[in-house]
Write a protein that holds these residues in place. Sequence first.
Motif, PDB file in Angstrom:
ATOM      1  N   VAL A 451       0.960  -1.109   0.005  1.00  0.00           N
ATOM      2  CA  VAL A 451       0.067  -0.024   0.084  1.00  0.00           C
ATOM      3  C   VAL A 451       0.896   1.226  -0.050  1.00  0.00           C
ATOM      4  CG1 VAL A 451      -1.801   1.156   1.133  1.00  0.00           C
ATOM      5  CG2 VAL A 451      -1.755  -1.383   1.329  1.00  0.00           C
ATOM      6  N   ASP A 477      -8.733   3.945   2.892  1.00  0.00           N
ATOM      7  CA  ASP A 477      -8.203   3.207   3.985  1.00  0.00           C
ATOM      8  C   ASP A 477      -9.180   1.702   3.808  1.00  0.00           C
ATOM      9  OD1 ASP A 477      -6.477   4.948   5.324  1.00  0.00           O
ATOM     10  OD2 ASP A 477      -8.055   6.101   5.976  1.00  0.00           O
ATOM     11  N   ASP A 479     -10.854  -2.064   2.915  1.00  0.00           N
ATOM     12  CA  ASP A 479     -10.186  -3.198   2.356  1.00  0.00           C
ATOM     13  C   ASP A 479      -9.823  -3.368   1.174  1.00  0.00           C
ATOM     14  OD1 ASP A 479     -10.977  -3.658   5.293  1.00  0.00           O
ATOM     15  OD2 ASP A 479     -12.504  -4.709   4.829  1.00  0.00           O
ATOM     16  N   GLN A 494      -6.805  -3.886   6.032  1.00  0.00           N
ATOM     17  CA  GLN A 494      -5.699  -3.081   6.055  1.00  0.00           C
ATOM     18  C   GLN A 494      -5.348  -2.904   7.634  1.00  0.00           C
ATOM     19  OE1 GLN A 494      -4.515   0.374   3.668  1.00  0.00           O
ATOM     20  NE2 GLN A 494      -6.637  -0.154   2.581  1.00  0.00           N
TER      21      GLN A 494
END
Length: 694
Positions: A451, A477, A479, A494
Amino acid sequence: MTDALRAHGLQVWIDQRSIPVTVPWMEEIEAGLRGATLMAVVDSPQWRASENCQAEIRLAEQWLVPALWLEPGTDPRTACDLVLRRLAAQPPEEKVRAELFARAGQWSINGRRSRDLVTGRARLRYRRYVNSLPAGDSVPPVVRAFLRSSITRQARKQTLRYIGTFIALVLVLVGIRGPEALDKAKDRIDQAIQSFSDMDAFQDAYETGPYEHLALLANAEGEGEAQRWELARAFSVPLPDSVTPADMSPAAPQLRASRRDRSAVSGDRQFTASLTRDGRQVEVKNRDDRLIRTIPLSFTGTTLVWSPDAAWVAVAGGEQVQLLDVQRGNQPVVLRGANSPVEAVVVADDGISALTDRGVIHWPDPFGVAVAADTDAWSGGVHLSGSDVAVLLGRHGELVAVDLASKTVVNRSTVRVAPSVITGDLAAAPDGKTLVVTGVDVEKMTSSVHVVRTVDWSVQSFPIDCVPSGVTLPNEDADIYVACGQRGVGHLNQASGEFRTVDIEQLATSIGIGGNKIFAGTNFGHVFELDPGTLQITGRAGTGCPADVSPIAVMTDGKYVFTGGPSAANFGCAARVTFGAKPKADHLIFPWQTVNRAGVVVLGVNDQQVAYGFDDGTVRVLDTGDFATRTIRRPMADPVRALALSRDGSTLLVAGRFGAVRLLDLSNDDRDNGKQRARAAAAVAQGRKLGLVR
């Protein structure tokens, strides 16, 4: 080995994972072999003892598919390297074989429809290939039937054209009531011929010359998509923009010096290209003087020169100038507009110049504006929402941000990975603040998700338990969802780093998100609609594609899903899928695109345009509502691996598998046929001014 090959971006067909038990095995195996460029055989005792495997190799021999024999126990990385080297060494004729056999097989499956037959140069190319085969190589009967039917159909259409001309002439003569009617006779004959010959008139004009083609288009009527295709093709390669007297051109000294050059060394000193004695072939050798490719010419070449990036060789002969793809053997790009014999040609940053008895003819760069991104190979790319910045992903974690307005690189970053890791997929959150990169370690066969925050280009990494073939995320933010092949669809939290997979009945080959729904393409030609929370299937639509649906692009509201995949032009893999009470797939048609894979599909800002990138370096941009063609270009020889449209749709970034990055100006590519016909008329007037119109 299959996963390693997929990680390298290759399309792999394997019977034990790609055929449901309800489908007759041999029919599906034959369908998979027809368009294959290589069959990899692990020569184990089990393979030799298997009756089905022996039937497979007999079918491969029947369809003339070359085989690569691998020893049992060969590690995946070595096997992958052997396959890649074998594919790189294959001659262009092998691509023609795969293309011809795939089209013939699909023609047979579709009930031998006349619209699936071929005409013009494609038919001649296929006949030339079949006639060149050694006496011992038997061509499957369906292929010979396909060629015979194509020849018969073209002869029938030609006969109808002659009949149409005769009838039109009779109608005109019968309708004459005085000398003044003679002025309209030619127009009436032309209209009658066009009505009988359908699109053959445009094809004949295209092959005669660009200005004849443009003049016919400028005077044509109607707003049909067939004419839009022709207009897009007419402008796919730039016409000459100047003709300068030889004694006034700055390129003249270099042109005179290379006038009789029949051999040239590439700028990187790695390759030598030479014309054969008869001028009908170009031989390419490496620095060890080993012949690596022979490219046949459709004319007699007299001189040649390399492009600066060593991807193309420009060959001239007679009035012909062609740019040959020496790396992968794709079809040449023909520079049109020279109306006198070309004595020499040079390639520079501002375009291509040719010396003729009329002076020096100059074409603008046919491949757009080059961007120096300094990366050897690309895996993907995305457009960052709210800006004119596109981010490209290299094969080993390189991230390069390109400003589409200034045409410059504005940032470089790297996802730190081991040398054996290949980074393959890139996705961006809708707000453009977060990127997601997938990686596969081809030695350890482990996978990861990385990420990246575009504010500071920081990276957070997560291990995942599957080989990814696509990735998406709904916002910064949220998934992350991963296409996990035979393990279905993966879900990464995450916050906790927890990763789970859910089986979806078929292999998940691509993934996207839109309208609060997850969409997954599969290896059986389906697109599944999934609930983001449970990942349960809530809808499904079939595309008719007999192979992997990959990639996909989903509209923001989830209204349409656009699909790509192998053989997208002929087999229905390119489609617009919609869900609802009755899911359906509207297939896209790509004229003059044969069986090249559509490896990239992206949507423009506001989802008004969709761009497709193919493995022969061609890109096509269409309107999402009615599929009207905006442009057809071929900016590179590399397989296209990334596309990005600017916010106003006037610029398209194209990145190739082997490092090329080009920016195309689409400002003149309007869908309105009337405006394009006016543009065609202006181009003819410019050609007449330059003395290039016969």
